[in-house]
Write a protein that holds these residues in place. Structure first.
Motif, PDB file in Angstrom:
ATOM      1  N   ALA A   1       0.839  -1.205   0.000  1.00  0.00           N
ATOM      2  CA  ALA A   1       0.000   0.000   0.000  1.00  0.00           C
ATOM      3  C   ALA A   1       0.870   1.250   0.000  1.00  0.00           C
ATOM      4  CB  ALA A   1      -0.932  -0.016   1.209  1.00  0.00           C
ATOM      5  N   ASP A   2       1.957   1.220   0.765  1.00  0.00           N
ATOM      6  CA  ASP A   2       2.867   2.369   0.799  1.00  0.00           C
ATOM      7  C   ASP A   2       3.589   2.544  -0.525  1.00  0.00           C
ATOM      8  OD1 ASP A   2       2.550   3.652   3.230  1.00  0.00           O
ATOM      9  OD2 ASP A   2       3.637   2.065   4.282  1.00  0.00           O
ATOM     10  N   GLN A   3       3.961   1.428  -1.113  1.00  0.00           N
ATOM     11  CA  GLN A   3       4.664   1.509  -2.403  1.00  0.00           C
ATOM     12  C   GLN A   3       3.761   2.128  -3.468  1.00  0.00           C
ATOM     13  OE1 GLN A   3       5.860  -2.532  -3.017  1.00  0.00           O
ATOM     14  NE2 GLN A   3       7.597  -2.386  -1.620  1.00  0.00           N
ATOM     15  N   VAL A   4       2.497   1.694  -3.485  1.00  0.00           N
ATOM     16  CA  VAL A   4       1.558   2.235  -4.465  1.00  0.00           C
ATOM     17  C   VAL A   4       1.361   3.732  -4.217  1.00  0.00           C
ATOM     18  CG1 VAL A   4      -0.851   2.174  -5.275  1.00  0.00           C
ATOM     19  CG2 VAL A   4       0.362   0.039  -4.841  1.00  0.00           C
TER      20      VAL A   4
ATOM     21  N   ARG B   1       2.057   9.251  -5.980  1.00  0.00           N
ATOM     22  CA  ARG B   1       2.451  10.635  -5.650  1.00  0.00           C
ATOM     23  C   ARG B   1       3.612  11.102  -6.538  1.00  0.00           C
ATOM     24  NH1 ARG B   1      -0.653  12.394  -1.780  1.00  0.00           N
ATOM     25  NH2 ARG B   1      -1.098  11.183   0.101  1.00  0.00           N
ATOM     26  N   ARG B   2       4.557  10.193  -6.797  1.00  0.00           N
ATOM     27  CA  ARG B   2       5.696  10.553  -7.632  1.00  0.00           C
ATOM     28  C   ARG B   2       5.217  10.903  -9.051  1.00  0.00           C
ATOM     29  NH1 ARG B   2       8.992   6.561  -6.077  1.00  0.00           N
ATOM     30  NH2 ARG B   2       8.243   5.174  -7.693  1.00  0.00           N
ATOM     31  N   HIS B   3       4.274  10.142  -9.497  1.00  0.00           N
ATOM     32  CA  HIS B   3       3.767  10.288 -10.847  1.00  0.00           C
ATOM     33  C   HIS B   3       2.869  11.511 -11.008  1.00  0.00           C
ATOM     34  CE1 HIS B   3       2.737   8.349 -14.693  1.00  0.00           C
ATOM     35  NE2 HIS B   3       3.806   7.617 -14.413  1.00  0.00           N
ATOM     36  N   PHE B   4       2.001  11.742 -10.037  1.00  0.00           N
ATOM     37  CA  PHE B   4       0.943  12.747 -10.221  1.00  0.00           C
ATOM     38  C   PHE B   4       1.081  13.968  -9.311  1.00  0.00           C
ATOM     39  CE2 PHE B   4      -0.951   8.807 -11.802  1.00  0.00           C
ATOM     40  CZ  PHE B   4      -1.430   9.230 -13.037  1.00  0.00           C
ATOM     41  N   GLY B   5       2.036  13.958  -8.398  1.00  0.00           N
ATOM     42  CA  GLY B   5       2.311  15.135  -7.567  1.00  0.00           C
ATOM     43  C   GLY B   5       1.098  15.646  -6.811  1.00  0.00           C
ATOM     44  N   ASP B   6       0.897  16.953  -6.915  1.00  0.00           N
ATOM     45  CA  ASP B   6      -0.128  17.639  -6.120  1.00  0.00           C
ATOM     46  C   ASP B   6      -1.559  17.310  -6.495  1.00  0.00           C
ATOM     47  OD1 ASP B   6       1.718  18.878  -4.635  1.00  0.00           O
ATOM     48  OD2 ASP B   6       1.659  20.805  -5.713  1.00  0.00           O
ATOM     49  N   VAL B   7      -1.720  16.655  -7.636  1.00  0.00           N
ATOM     50  CA  VAL B   7      -3.080  16.271  -8.026  1.00  0.00           C
ATOM     51  C   VAL B   7      -3.647  15.258  -7.015  1.00  0.00           C
ATOM     52  CG1 VAL B   7      -4.358  15.004  -9.820  1.00  0.00           C
ATOM     53  CG2 VAL B   7      -2.760  16.802 -10.464  1.00  0.00           C
ATOM     54  N   VAL B   8      -2.752  14.518  -6.371  1.00  0.00           N
ATOM     55  CA  VAL B   8      -3.177  13.491  -5.405  1.00  0.00           C
ATOM     56  C   VAL B   8      -3.549  14.166  -4.076  1.00  0.00           C
ATOM     57  CG1 VAL B   8      -2.546  11.303  -4.313  1.00  0.00           C
ATOM     58  CG2 VAL B   8      -1.437  11.987  -6.459  1.00  0.00           C
ATOM     59  N   LEU B   9      -4.735  13.889  -3.591  1.00  0.00           N
ATOM     60  CA  LEU B   9      -5.137  14.459  -2.301  1.00  0.00           C
ATOM     61  C   LEU B   9      -4.231  13.938  -1.191  1.00  0.00           C
ATOM     62  CD1 LEU B   9      -9.066  14.301  -2.292  1.00  0.00           C
ATOM     63  CD2 LEU B   9      -7.589  16.187  -2.972  1.00  0.00           C
ATOM     64  N   LYS B  10      -3.980  14.791  -0.204  1.00  0.00           N
ATOM     65  CA  LYS B  10      -3.145  14.371   0.938  1.00  0.00           C
ATOM     66  C   LYS B  10      -3.855  13.287   1.740  1.00  0.00           C
ATOM     67  CE  LYS B  10      -0.705  18.726   1.649  1.00  0.00           C
ATOM     68  NZ  LYS B  10      -1.573  19.692   0.919  1.00  0.00           N
ATOM     69  N   THR B  11      -5.154  13.426   1.850  1.00  0.00           N
ATOM     70  CA  THR B  11      -5.945  12.445   2.586  1.00  0.00           C
ATOM     71  C   THR B  11      -5.989  11.127   1.821  1.00  0.00           C
ATOM     72  OG1 THR B  11      -7.321  14.237   3.379  1.00  0.00           O
ATOM     73  CG2 THR B  11      -8.195  12.007   3.630  1.00  0.00           C
ATOM     74  N   ILE B  12      -5.782  10.053   2.545  1.00  0.00           N
ATOM     75  CA  ILE B  12      -5.902   8.707   1.967  1.00  0.00           C
ATOM     76  C   ILE B  12      -7.057   8.007   2.684  1.00  0.00           C
ATOM     77  CG2 ILE B  12      -4.738   6.492   1.641  1.00  0.00           C
ATOM     78  CD1 ILE B  12      -2.079   7.971   1.747  1.00  0.00           C
ATOM     79  N   ILE B  13      -7.891   7.334   1.897  1.00  0.00           N
ATOM     80  CA  ILE B  13      -9.030   6.641   2.511  1.00  0.00           C
ATOM     81  C   ILE B  13      -8.594   5.249   2.959  1.00  0.00           C
ATOM     82  CG2 ILE B  13     -11.415   5.872   2.201  1.00  0.00           C
ATOM     83  CD1 ILE B  13     -10.933   8.992   1.872  1.00  0.00           C
ATOM     84  N   PRO B  14      -8.706   4.956   4.250  1.00  0.00           N
ATOM     85  CA  PRO B  14      -8.297   3.634   4.721  1.00  0.00           C
ATOM     86  C   PRO B  14      -9.320   2.558   4.349  1.00  0.00           C
ATOM     87  CG  PRO B  14      -9.239   4.888   6.534  1.00  0.00           C
ATOM     88  CD  PRO B  14      -9.233   5.800   5.333  1.00  0.00           C
ATOM     89  N   ARG B  15      -8.870   1.336   4.277  1.00  0.00           N
ATOM     90  CA  ARG B  15      -9.815   0.229   4.146  1.00  0.00           C
ATOM     91  C   ARG B  15     -10.542   0.118   5.478  1.00  0.00           C
ATOM     92  NH1 ARG B  15     -10.900  -3.938   1.035  1.00  0.00           N
ATOM     93  NH2 ARG B  15      -9.281  -3.600  -0.516  1.00  0.00           N
ATOM     94  N   SER B  16     -11.863   0.089   5.426  1.00  0.00           N
ATOM     95  CA  SER B  16     -12.616   0.071   6.674  1.00  0.00           C
ATOM     96  C   SER B  16     -13.918  -0.681   6.471  1.00  0.00           C
ATOM     97  CB  SER B  16     -12.872   1.516   7.121  1.00  0.00           C
ATOM     98  OG  SER B  16     -14.229   1.734   7.418  1.00  0.00           O
TER      99      SER B  16
END
Ligand code: ADP
Ligand code: MG
Length: 300
Positions: free
Chosen positions: A235-238, A243-258
């Protein structure tokens, strides 16, 4: 304030204080309205892979905005009608729906229903009638822009809508093309799993085609990482790769599996209604706030 959901701990305060603060924000929304956008935003939620969190993200981001005072419309463009189910709006065959809108037989004002979860949350349902529409659309005039034509500014003004989210089916067919033509922005949910990036190239090249030929205004404005499982290294690798690929377009918030997130639709609810204090609900509120904050920075 944005949190670091992958760690669950913000920069200031103790983890418990942080959690309490986040729960308070979900439970007492009137204490922290989100900004209405500088201009109406139409956001298509697309990824031709099934099960990546398109519908879940659509309904929960929409509910997050609505709960905090932002007028939000979800257009369910998937014949499965999962968004309609989660928002508990009538979507039996024959109900005025997105299908009638595509045919030009109903306006968005006729088809939109208010969800019981918030007066600010509306939904145009998808009925089973939509299932045949990919084929029916083929022979229609202006077949790629029928959704755009139905989402007129006048009608959306009448409903006083700030945000429109279009939930796409898991394909790159004519329904998704209609969603891309009708939108200003694309939000791509990416599941933090193996193969997450597979097929993304195909989606991006389809978006480019639409940009070139049908909708110059379209941008990939937002990427949301979903179903993050902190126990796996993968999950961290993905996350890092996206983030490396898309930079700031990626939201800082990540939705956890729940589990709560996956249980909610079974009760005709978003996770914000089903369990407002859960991590899943709080993450979607954080993500919705990020989306809202971007909506007042962007001045195009
Ligand atoms: P899509 O619309 O892309 O096909 P869904 O939003 O329907 O994907 O999600 C696929 C499945 O995964 C659903 O059963 C949903 O309840 C579940 N799911 C989505 N997000 C989460 C999450 N954060 N945690 C646990 N289950 C989730
Ligand atoms: Mg879906």
């Amino acid at each position: 304030m944005n949190t670091t959901p992958d760690a669950g701990v913000g920069a200031g305060g103790t983890p418990i204080a942080e959690e309490a603060l986040r729960a308070a924000r979900v439970l007492h929304p009137d204490e922290g309205f989100m900004p209405r956008p500088t201009r109406r935003r139409v956001i298509t939620v697309a990824n031709q892979k099934g099960g990546v969190g398109k519908t879940t993200s659509t309904v929960n981001l929409a509910a997050g905005l609505a709960l905090y005072g932002v007028r939000t419309l979800v257009v369910d463009l998937d014949p499965q009608g999962n968004a309609s189910t989660a928002l508990d709006v009538d979507h039996r065959s024959g109900t005025p729906s997105v299908y009638e809108m595509l045919l030009g037989e109903a306006s968005v004002v006729d088809a939109a229903q208010t969800s019981g979860q918030s007066d600010n949350l509306l939904c145009v349902p998808a009925t089973i009638d939509l299932a045949g529409s990919e084929i029916e659309l083929v022979s229609m005039a202006s077949r790629e822009s029928r959704l755009k034509e139905a989402l007129t500014s006048e009608a959306l003004d009448q409903l006083d809508i700030d945000y429109v989210f279009v939930d796409c089916p898991p394909s790159l067919g004519l329904l998704t093309v209609n969603a891309l033509v009708a939108a200003h922005e694309v939000l791509i949910p990416i599941q933090c799993e193996y193969y997450a990036l597979e097929g993304l190239g195909q989606l991006l090249s389809n978006i480019e085609l639409v940009q070139r030929h049908l909708n110059q205004e379209l941008t990939v404005s937002t990427i949301l990482l979903t179903m993050y499982d902190g126990r796996t290294k993968l999950a961290d690798q993905v996350t890092q790769e996206v983030r490396r690929h898309f930079g700031d377009v990626v939201l800082k918030t990540i939705i956890p599996r729940s589990v709560k997130v996956s249980e909610a639709p079974g009760y005709g609810q978003t996770v914000l209604a089903y369990d407002p204090g859960s991590r899943g609900a709080m993450s979607y509120v954080d993500a919705a706030r990020e989306v809202a904050e971007r909506g007042v920075k962007e001045r195009r």
